[in-house]
Design an enzyme around this catalytic site. Structure first.
Site, PDB file in Angstrom:
ATOM      1  N   LYS A  12       0.862  -1.197   0.000  1.00  0.00           N
ATOM      2  CA  LYS A  12       0.000   0.000   0.000  1.00  0.00           C
ATOM      3  C   LYS A  12       0.899   1.248   0.000  1.00  0.00           C
ATOM      4  CE  LYS A  12      -3.586  -2.787   2.006  1.00  0.00           C
ATOM      5  NZ  LYS A  12      -4.835  -2.863   2.759  1.00  0.00           N
ATOM      6  N   GLU A 166     -10.938 -10.265  -1.438  1.00  0.00           N
ATOM      7  CA  GLU A 166     -10.613  -9.493  -0.242  1.00  0.00           C
ATOM      8  C   GLU A 166     -11.895  -8.879   0.318  1.00  0.00           C
ATOM      9  OE1 GLU A 166      -6.167  -8.245  -0.256  1.00  0.00           O
ATOM     10  OE2 GLU A 166      -7.347  -6.663  -1.163  1.00  0.00           O
ATOM     11  N   GLY A 172      -7.272  -4.854   7.022  1.00  0.00           N
ATOM     12  CA  GLY A 172      -6.681  -3.970   8.018  1.00  0.00           C
ATOM     13  C   GLY A 172      -7.447  -3.895   9.325  1.00  0.00           C
ATOM     14  N   SER A 210      -6.415  -9.252   6.519  1.00  0.00           N
ATOM     15  CA  SER A 210      -5.871  -9.624   7.834  1.00  0.00           C
ATOM     16  C   SER A 210      -5.274 -11.029   7.853  1.00  0.00           C
ATOM     17  CB  SER A 210      -6.937  -9.472   8.920  1.00  0.00           C
ATOM     18  OG  SER A 210      -7.357  -8.119   9.014  1.00  0.00           O
TER      19      SER A 210
END
Ligand code: 13P
Length: 253
Positions: A12, A166, A172, A210
């Site tokens: 990212k 995802e 996150g 995660s």
């Protein structure tokens, strides 16, 4: 399932010249005889640096986005041909953060995948539902719509892509999809691909959200989970290498 796995890190908007050096060197050094394909998708300004650091190792280079356009007056955009010049092998397309913060539509994501494929870069197309969509029972509808756009635009080339599931609510947040929840969606994506290509098993289906050293093994043990797309845990070499090891063990086992 004894299929070769793919573990891709997504940095990212993280990194710095000095910190990248240690991170990439440590990851590359830990990949001796890794039984899976490993890549890191880094911010565009670091492509040259990471390429040089990874040279001679098994670590593949990835980008996080690509322009739909080949060249021209598109300020701020990076073309697929430019990525190619830096040895990029993988490129994310339609990460939920791009969909959410940059208004990327299903059609645009499909075009980006096509642009990458045209220069020989493997697009990692990201799909996934928000928490509100999951709670409304729309998970299936959302991921099918997102993948359908990519299939529609890419035709028979669809067997050349990678898909990453995802769930947005797992990104996150420390809240991972259970292996069963992830497998359920992966099986759905596989069936959708089967209607579009004679070799749906060739399309790696990654799970992201995660994923970490502790939960990787159980996710990667699922029949249709062919790897992982790792955010936070890809920023620490030891954590990332533990996931790589879990992927290798899943194949061996
Ligand atoms: P986290 O692993 O930090 O949840 O991020 C997942 C992701 O978005 C990878 O693309």
């Amino acid at each position: 399932m004894t299929k070769h796995k793919l573990i891709a890190g997504n940095w990212k908007m993280n990194g710095a010249l000095q910190a990248n050096e240690a991170l990439v060197r440590d990851i590359a050094a830990g990949l001796n005889n890794a039984a899976c394909t490993v890549a890191v998708c880094v911010p565009a300004p670091y492509l040259a640096q990471v390429r040089a650091l990874a040279q001679g190792s098994a670590l593949a280079l990835g980008a996080q986005d690509v322009s739909r356009h080949a060249q021209g007056a598109y300020t701020g955009e990076v073309s697929a041909a430019m990525l190619c010049e830096f040895g990029v092998r993988f490129c994310l397309a339609g990460h939920s953060e791009r969909r959410q913060y940059h208004g990327e539509t299903d059609a645009l994501v499909a075009e980006k995948a096509k642009t990458a494929l045209a220069v020989g870069i493997t697009p990692i197309v990201c799909v996934g539902e928000t928490l509100a969509e999951r709670e409304a029972g729309q998970t299936e509808e959302v991921v099918k719509r997102q993948l359908a756009a990519v299939i529609h635009v890419n035709g028979h080339c669809i067997s050349e892509i990678v898909v990453a599931y995802e769930p947005v609510w797992a990104i996150g947040t420390g809240r991972t999809a259970s292996p069963e929840q992830a497998q359920q969606v992966h099986a759905l994506l596989r069936r959708q691909l089967a209607a579009a290509t004679p070799h749906p098993e060739r399309v790696p289906l990654l799970y992201g959200g995660s994923m970490n050293a502790a939960n990787a093994a159980s996710l990667l043990a699922q029949a249709d989970i062919d790897g992982g797309l790792i955010g936070g845990a890809s920023l620490k070499a030891a954590d990332f290498l533990q996931i790589v090891a879990a992927a290798g063990a899943a194949v061996a086992g």
